[in-house]
Every structure is written in structure tokens, then in C-alpha cells.
Enzyme design. Structure first.
Site, PDB file in Angstrom:
ATOM      1  N   GLU A 283       0.842  -1.188   0.000  1.00 19.44           N
ATOM      2  CA  GLU A 283       0.000   0.000   0.000  1.00 19.44           C
ATOM      3  C   GLU A 283       0.886   1.249   0.000  1.00 19.44           C
ATOM      4  OE1 GLU A 283      -3.112  -0.285  -0.357  1.00 19.44           O
ATOM      5  OE2 GLU A 283      -3.498  -2.362   0.232  1.00 19.44           O
TER       6      GLU A 283
ATOM      7  N   ASP B 270       3.436  -7.969  12.956  1.00 23.16           N
ATOM      8  CA  ASP B 270       2.857  -6.798  13.612  1.00 23.16           C
ATOM      9  C   ASP B 270       1.780  -7.159  14.619  1.00 23.16           C
ATOM     10  OD1 ASP B 270       0.877  -7.665  11.950  1.00 23.16           O
ATOM     11  OD2 ASP B 270       0.630  -5.779  10.868  1.00 23.16           O
ATOM     12  N   ASN B 271       1.701  -8.439  15.038  1.00 28.32           N
ATOM     13  CA  ASN B 271       0.697  -8.790  16.040  1.00 28.32           C
ATOM     14  C   ASN B 271       1.198  -9.932  16.908  1.00 28.32           C
ATOM     15  OD1 ASN B 271      -0.822 -11.515  15.098  1.00 28.32           O
ATOM     16  ND2 ASN B 271      -0.241 -10.329  13.305  1.00 28.32           N
TER      17      ASN B 271
ATOM     18  N   CYS C 272     -20.938  -1.828  28.463  1.00 31.97           N
ATOM     19  CA  CYS C 272     -21.881  -0.833  28.987  1.00 31.97           C
ATOM     20  C   CYS C 272     -21.415   0.587  28.672  1.00 31.97           C
ATOM     21  CB  CYS C 272     -22.047  -1.018  30.494  1.00 31.97           C
ATOM     22  SG  CYS C 272     -20.515  -0.842  31.430  1.00 31.97           S
TER      23      CYS C 272
END
Length: 888
Positions: free
Chosen positions: A465, A532-533, A588
Site C-alpha cells: 500500500e 505486527d501482532n 456498557c
């Protein structure tokens, strides 16, 4: 329109106009017009009379966010704009100079002048990744050889060349047109002269002198006598909620939920959204730390009593640094100590380099490798500098044969270790920023040469990209939308045609274990991760451990970086320790009472996924599962099938067929999310509602299934159960039959294409939708809205990145790669953490592997395994006997 809840926001006459504009630009332009209903593609431009979209964030400098987005999150727009107005003079196009040129051009300065007088030589091929064999054969000047290759890294940067001699007789006034001067391969006396000139200018010219000798290096910086740093830590200031503020002198601020504030005495904080003690809102106060959870802010005795809520944020105060000249620092240097187990090493290296400088001044060359006479002379220079440096600091055992691209490597590590690298079988997972840098380093070191039966296997399923180009330097604009792995492989072969590279497009995961099997891992010498993770790292680590292969892991985040070396039988694995899990936003909070902008952005991201990814996917799965009316009738009694049917009917009934329908759909969405739910919430729980402990309920409730849920542990429901009557069933089946019959005539009417969130394509409207929806929700709850850039970072979970951190990490990993190849002992392997913003660099020993004792003579670790070979007639008794043999 007048009944929008004023308790949730300050409403004025322009509120609905602004909200509708935001809603239409987001829910219409970005959602309906760009969503999956293919029939809208037939609408012509003259029919799309929509309100103008939200203005995107645009600076006066027009920073190209599609290229610089990751770097902007690290440096900020102010620094980016200053760089875009700065010109740099860089001297020396050797190994270090070309590395610096790459990084500053990728960063986006205004202009760079590359200076060098030397011609390309064979050994440049082993250190300079932009010099090719044809440049050596043609005796081209180094600066001319690298110029075009440096320039194509960034079209926004003007790159020029200079080949005039730079020495003590040069008129230095030409340097006044530059904001920064960087010198490499320059003798020390000339560095001192140029630094003195730069230091004397008004404003001073920033000066950097640096050199690399083997595995040793030095950097000197002189930025003048009053250099202001606006962000001394490089950390993103955090916002924390307030539990209480006392009236007194001093007033004491207590953090909510015993959250540690992380402040230091003398720092300043600003306050906002405080109810009661409103005098503090918008003000900045210096703090005195009382405990990890409280601090004092001065006299609050005359202020109104604190009621509830409120947020404080650390204020970054500029800091002034005073730099000394090189002449001053050489006599009394301030040195960084990266390895605290060897505190004497920095001073020793400093002394040795001064001796090298003296040798260079006297002989106009560096010592010849393997020459005992030069070694003795260098030792003499060292003793003259100081008597404290021992002779073993020098290694004079290596010979060198000029004419080979690997001369420099042999000089550092020796012939036999160099040959091992050539034969190495390396598997690298990931070809992003770190992957590109690692491939460059391995190409220069000759890792995996075809003539030595070595190989580098790389795999990455991603495509290139535009945002990658800012730090993944092997890629160019013409490579966009091409595979990373094959493109990186081709670029690496340009650096070193002798490499053997096998590029794959696969993800390393359980689904590909048939390809990346144990047999595949068995032939490897090393695994390198450039991921990257965390989950991907854990999986690669597990495969490496099970196959007893060394693993080199690394990562960066902005100016920070870390490396971890994992060696069979010696160290822990990546999975031996676990980082604390990321703190999730309670359901919540997202559903009913967001408190900070991150909550509204995540809510908007969830709405995007639900509307454009999840529902179309369910819709398509339904039609794939039920291809005829008869099938629908046969499965109507199954509850979950009926729920799916009603979802499909809902989507069919709301399907827009003309532009007015799109407007109506957007209006309904606006009413639902920004009016009706707010009114329902305020009706069920007025603002003054309190919990049993007396605290306000304002931040702890959730709108769920038409009532308020007070349990904070409530999770987002996976599926909403529906109760339907027989008449509703009959109508549903009838509508589905009609839809199925019509689909045989016009099947495209039932087609839907799910959208998958893509943060880096500005034309798809995904970030526009989330930014608009988030801004609306933030306006409702009086939360300060985020700009588009910040929204993109949070919604896309973007990790800030710069090329310099990536290059530093890859260099450190490459050093550990050499140690793995050399079979070094445990004490020589080093993990590293650094933060270039402070700066801090810390080298630590790896964690030793833990062993579990079974009995006195038997223990095991994660690296041990017992291999038992069976056969067709292998019985349980045979297996037990084999185990007993292994245990002996």
C-alpha cells in the site's frame, strides 16, 4: 427537534443542521452510496444531490497522509512541517552515509545534498545497498551511483549531489543554506572545525558527526546552546478519570478505580469536564505527587465543592537543552551506557576511536586488517590517549583478501563464520518494514547464497500500500498493490544477485501446516519474525520450539523498539511470558455512557462492522443455504433459521431503490442513534440517579433490550433471540418465497457485497463514516471530538512507526543472527530495548530456560523431546518400553 436531551449536550439552533449534515455525509455518502447495494451503482451523478462532505483535516503544508500517516503519529504535524522546510548536507556515501540518506529522505525533509568524492570499489558491494556491480566496473563515483536510487525513495524530497573536496581549506560559508549538517567518514580535526562553524551561526546549524568501525559506532550531536524540545518524552499524554478532589490547601486529586497516574512532582496537568469544582476546568496546575493514585494541585479551599466526573491530562512542557561543541565533549564526554554489566565499555570504545582518529590523521588511512605493524601502532596511539585501555580490546587475528564484497564481514567475524552465513537456511515470516530491513542486511552479509546451497525463504500474504512506502524502503510507487514478498525478493536480488530467495504469499498459521510442516522446519537453521501482532508471533514461536529452531523476534512502536533472541536449550521462548492483555472497553460504556473519544470511535467502528460487514455476510449466507422456496418451508421450524429469515426480510424491506429512500434510511438511523436511545436512557435513569454506594450512575449503565442493565460485566450479545408468532412466520415465509421466485428472473436484485474495513483507502469512505458517526456521538455527550487523523489511528489500531526505529531494530537482530551462526554461548546473546526519543538503549541477557525436575537424574525443558519411532505393528506395550528407554 426541540426535544433532543439538553442534559446530554448543549443544543442550539444550528445543532440539528450540523448533525444532519454530518449524518448525511456519513450515513449517506459513505454508507449507503458506498455500501453493498449494487443497485445504487446505476444512479447517475446528476441524481446524487447530496450535501457537501465534511472537510478533511488539511494543514497549510498539505502533508500527504496516505504516505506519512504512520510517521505523523510519531512526530506530529509541527515536526513534520519543520522537516518539510529543512535542508540537509550529508557527507560520505559509504555504508553509514547511505543508511542515513535512506532514513532522512523517507522521513520527508525538504532537500538533501549528498556529498562524496570517492569512487565505487568492490568492498562497497558488501556494505552499500545502493551500489551495484556495474557501478564498480565503470568506476563511477559513489555519490553518482546512489543518487538516483536515493531520490526515488520519496518524490517530495529534492536530492542533489556535490563532489567538491571538503577539507580544512574549504570555505564553509556554503553550509549556511542548510539547517543540518551530517558528516561520516570525515577525519576528526575537520569534524571539529565544521562543528565550530555550525555552532557559531545564528540560529545554529544542527551538527551530527558519526562513524562506524566494524561492530562499534559513535554519534555526536551539537544542536546549539538553546535547543527547545517540545516533547521531551515522546509519550502520548494519557487522560485519567477523577474520583475526588478535596477542598483545601493543597487540594488533593484522587484517581478513579485506583488507577496509577504515572506523574512526577513538578509536572503539570490540565483539567476538564469537572462537575462542581468547575474553577479547575481549562486550567493547568503543577502537581506534587502524594501516592501512585493521588497528587496535590495547590489551594482549592475557595472553590466550589467537587461533585462528580472530571478528567485530567498531562501537559507536555517544552524543555531547553544546551549542547557543547565537539572540542568540549572530547575532553569530558557524556556517554550512553547500553549494557550495565559492562559500564566501562563506552569509555574504552571512546578511547579506541580517538586512537583510530589519531592513526587516520597521521597516515591518511585506517589500519590494515591483519597487519601486526598497524596493530602495534594503533595500540601505541591508544596508550597515549589513556593507559587504562587493555590490549585485548583489539582483534588482529583476521586476514583479508581485497577484491571480495564480503571483506568487511570477514574482518569482523572471520572466514569460517562468514561461510556459515552463506550456507544458512533462513525462514522469515513477514516482509513489512522490519522484513525489508532484514532482507537488506542479509543480502549485504551474504546470508543464504545459492553457490553455498543456502536459502532465504520468505512469506507474506499482504499487498503493498502507499502508506508502506514511508518505511518499507524496498518498495516503490510502481509496486503498489503488488505482493510484498515477491517484490522484496526481487529488490534483494538487486542488492546481491548471489542470494537464493524463495518467496511465498502464504500466511503462517494452522491452515498452512501442510506446507510449512515439521519436515520444512527441519532443514532450517533459523526463523526470523517481522510481524505486527502478538498472536502470529506466538504461533511462529510454538512451531520454532516444537522443531527446536532458533528464533529472532523484534518489533517497533514509534521511537521504541525491542529485540528478543530465542535459542534452543538456552533461553526461554516467546510464549514463556505473556504481556498483560489489552484493556477492553466495557460494553456498557460503549452502549450507553462513553466518557472519552476512544469510546465513541469504537462505537462508530462497531456500527460500521454491523451495518456493512456482518449483516451482508449473514444475508449472503442465508441465500447460499436456501436456494429454493421448498427448502425455506422445510426449515422454518428451526429457531435460528427463522431468526436469519427475519434478518433477511428486514434487509429486503429496507432496501433503497431510489435516492429519496436513501435519505429516509439515513434519517431513521439518525433518529435511532442520536435521539431515541438518548431519550430512553434519560427516562430510565435520570442524571441524578445514584448507586447504593452513593455514587452517580451516570457512567455505569447500559441500554440493552429496551431496559437499563446495571451489571458492568455484561458482554455484547452474540445473538439476539426473537419470539415470533405463527402469523409473523407465515408472512415471513411468504415474503421469502416471493423474493426467491423473483431471484430466478433477476438474481442481481438479491446480491450484496460485504465491506471489509480498510483504513488506508481514503476514497472508500470508511474513515469518513467512522469520523462522522463518532463526532456526532461525542457531541451528544459533550466529549471533545477527534480530528480525522486521530480517528483513523484509533479506529484502525494503527501502530505509529518511523524508518529509523525499524532500521535500528533490524541492525540489532542482524548482530544476534551472527551469534546464532557462530554457536555462541548463553552469556553473549543479548535482548535489547531502546527509545530513540529520550534516548535510552538497554541491552539485557536473555532469560535462561527453566527446567522441570522429574527425579534426581531426569529433568526437562520446553526444548526437550523424546522421539520414538514406531511401525505398523507398534503396540501400547512397545510404546511404554520405548519411553522407558528414553528415560534411562
Amino acid at each position: 427537534m426541540h426535544d433532543i436531551p439538553r442534559s446530554l449536550t448543549a443544543v442550539n439552533s444550528d445543532f440539528w443542521t450540523e448533525c444532519l449534515r454530518l449524518c448525511f455525509s456519513a450515513l449517506l455518502s459513505s454508507a449507503v452510496n458506498r455500501c453493498s447495494l449494487s443497485l445504487l451503482q446505476n444512479l447517475t451523478e446528476e441524481h446524487l444531490d447530496t450535501p457537501s462532505p465534511l472537510p478533511t483535516m488539511a494543514d497549510s503544508m498539505d502533508i500527504d497522509d496516505s504516505l506519512y500517516s504512520r510517521q505523523r503519529y510519531v512526530l506530529g504535524d509541527s515536526a513534520m512541517q519543520q522537516m518539510a522546510q529543512s535542508s540537509v548536507f550529508l557527507s560520505g556515501m559509504g555504508a553509514l552515509g547511505v543508511e542515513i540518506a535512506k532514513n532522512i529522505v523517507l522521513a520527508g525533509v525538504k532537500a538533501v545534498t549528498l556529498h562524496d568524492c570517492k569512487r565505487c570499489e568492490v568492498w562497497d558491494l558488501g556494505t552499500n545497498f545502493f551500489i551495484r556491480e556495474e557501478d564498480v566496473h565503470s568506476q563511477k563515483k559513489r555519490v553518482e551511483a546512489v543518487h538516483s536510487r536515493v531520490a526515488e525513495l520519496n518524490p517530495y524530497v529534492q536530492v542533489s549531489v556535490a563532489t567538491d573536496v571538503l577539507d580544512e581549506n574549504t570555505d564553509l560559508s556554503f553550509l549556511k543554506r542548510y539547517q543540518c549538517v551530517v558528516l561520516t567518514e570525515t577525519k576528526l580535526s575537520l569534524q571539529k572545525q565544521i562543528d565550530c562553524f555550525c555552532h557559531s551561526q545564528q540560529p545554529p546549524i544542527k551538527f551530527i558527526g558519526c562513524d562506524v568501525f566494524g561492530i562499534c559506532s559513535r554519534v555526536f550531536c551539537d544542536f546549539g546552546e538553546a535547543f527547545e524540545v517540545s516533547d521531551p518524552t515522546g509519550e502520548e499524554p494519557k487522560e485519567l478519570f477523577i474520583q475526588n478532589i478535596s477542598q483545601g490547601n493543597p487540594g488533593v486529586v484522587t484517581c478513579m478505580d485506583s488507577r496509577a497516574h504515572g506523574l512526577q512532582t513538578g509536572q503539570s496537568v490540565c483539567f476538564k469536564e469537572i462537575n462542581g469544582m468547575s474553577e479547575l476546568n481549562g486550567s493547568t496546575h503543577q502537581v506534587t505527587v502524594l501516592s501512585p493514585y493521588s497528587f496535590a494541585v495547590g489551594d482549592t479551599s475557595s472553590f466550589q465543592p467537587y461533585a462528580h466526573a472530571g478528567i485530567f491530562r498531562l501537559v507536555m512542557m517544552p524543555k531547553i537543552f544546551t549542547f557543547e561543541t565537539m572540542e568540549q565533549q572530547l575532553s569530558d564526554p557524556r556517554l550512553l551506557t547500553p549494557d550495565f554489566s559492562k559500564p566501562e565499555a563506552p569509555l574504552q570504545l571512546h578511547t579506541i576511536m580517538l586512537a583510530l582518529d589519531a592513526f587516520l590523521e597521521q597516515h591518511a588511512r585506517l589500519p590494515n586488517i591483519g597487519c601486526m605493524q598497524d596493530a602495534e601502532l594503533l595500540l601505541k596511539f591508544t596508550e597515549e590517549v589513556t593507559l587504562e585501555v587493555e590490549a585485548h580490546c583489539f582483534n588482529v587475528d583476521f586476514g583479508v583478501c581485497r577484491g571480495d564484497r564480503y571483506d568487511a564481514l570477514r574482518a569482523c567475524i572471520g572466514e569460517s563464520l562468514c561461510l556459515k552465513l552463506h550456507k544458512f537456511q533462513v525462514f522469515m515470516v513477514g516482509c513489512g518494514a522490519i522484513g525489508c530491513e532484514m532482507l537488506k542486511n542479509m543480502a549485504l552479509m551474504g546470508v543464504g547464497l545459492s553457490r553455498c546451497s543456502g536459502e532465504i525463504c520468505i512469506t507474506d500474504p499482504d499487498l503493498i500500500e502507499k502508506s508502506n512506502l514511508n518505511r518499507q524502503f524496498l518498495f516503490r510507487p510502481q509496486h503498489i498493490r503488488k505482493p510484498k514478498s515477491t517484490t522484496a525478493a526481487a529488490a534483494s536480488l538487486e542488492i546481491n544477485p548471489e542470494l537464493q530467495i524463495d518467496a511465498h504469499l502464504n500466511k503462517l498459521c494452522p491452515a498452512t501446516e501442510d506446507m510449512y510442516s515439521d519436515a520444512f522446519f527441519s532443514r532450517l537453521n533459523l526463523v526470523v519474525t517481522a510481524l505486527d501482532n502478538v498472536e502470529a508471533r506466538r504461533y511462529v514461536d510454538s512451531r520454532s520450539v516444537s522443531n527446536q529452531k532458533a528464533l529472532l523476534d523484534s518489533g517497533t512502536m514509534g521511537t521504541k523498539g525491542h529485540t528478543e533472541i530465542i535459542v534452543p536449550y538456552l533461553t526461554e521462548s516467546y510464549n514463556s511470558h505473556r504481556d498483560p492483555p489489552e484493556e477492553e472497553i466495557p460494553f456498557c460504556t460503549l452502549k450507553s455512557f462513553p466518557a472519552v473519544i476512544e469510546h465513541t470511535i469504537q462505537w462508530a467502528r462497531d456500527k460500521f462492522e454491523s451495518a456493512f460487514s456482518h449483516k451482508p455476510s449473514i444475508y449472503n449466507m442465508f441465500w447460499q443455504s436456501h436456494s429454493s422456496a421448498q427448502e425455506v418451508l422445510q426449515v422454518r421450524i428451526i429457531l435460528h433459521t427463522m431468526e436469519g429469515s427475519f434478518q433477511v426480510i428486514k434487509l429486503l424491506s429496507r432496501r433503497p431503490t431510489q435516492w429519496n429512500h436513501c435519505l429516509a434510511l439515513a434519517r431513521l438511523k439518525f433518529d435511532k442513534y442520536f435521539k431515541k436511545k438518548a431519550l430512553q436512557l434519560l427516562h430510565s435513569f435520570p442524571l441524578d440517579t445514584r448507586l447504593k454506594d452513593g455514587s452517580l450512575k451516570i457512567t455505569k449503565c447500559v441500554y440493552l433490550y429496551q431496559h437499563i442493565e446495571t451489571d458492568e460485566t455484561v458482554k455484547k450479545p452474540d445473538q439476539l433471540k426473537m419470539t415470533v408468532s405463527s402469523e409473523e412466520e407465515r408472512q415471513a415465509i411468504s415474503q421469502l418465497q416471493e423474493a426467491i421466485i423473483s431471484s430466478f428472473v433477476t438474481p442481481e436484485r438479491l446480491r450484496m457485497t460485504p465491506l471489509f474495513f480498510e483504513k488506508d483507502d481514503d476514497s472508500n469512505g470508511h474513515i469518513d463514516f467512522i469520523a462522522s458517526a463518532s463526532a456526532l456521538r461525542a457531541h451528544m455527550y459533550a466529549i471533545e471530538a477527534a480530528d480525522r487523523l486521530q480517528t483513523k489511528r484509533i479506529a484502525g489500531k494503527i501502530i505509529p512507526a518511523i524508518a529509523t526505529s525499524t532500521a535500528a531494530v533490524a541492525g540489532l537482530v542482524s548482530l544476534e543472527l551472527i551469534k546464532v551462526a557462530g554457536g555462541y554461548g548463553f552469556e553473549l546473546f543479548k535482548n535489547c530495548f531502546f527509545n530513540l526519543a529520550i534516548p535510552v538503549m538497554v541491552l539485557t541477557e536473555t532469560a535462561p530456560v527453566k527446567r522441570t525436575q522429574i527425579r534426581d537424574d531426569i529433568s526437562f525443558s520446553i526444548w526437550d523431546r523424546w522421539t520414538i519411532f514406531g511401525h505398523e505393528d507398534f503396540t501400547l506395550s512397545d510404546f511404554m518400553n520405548a519411553v522407558k528407554v528414553c528415560c534411562v
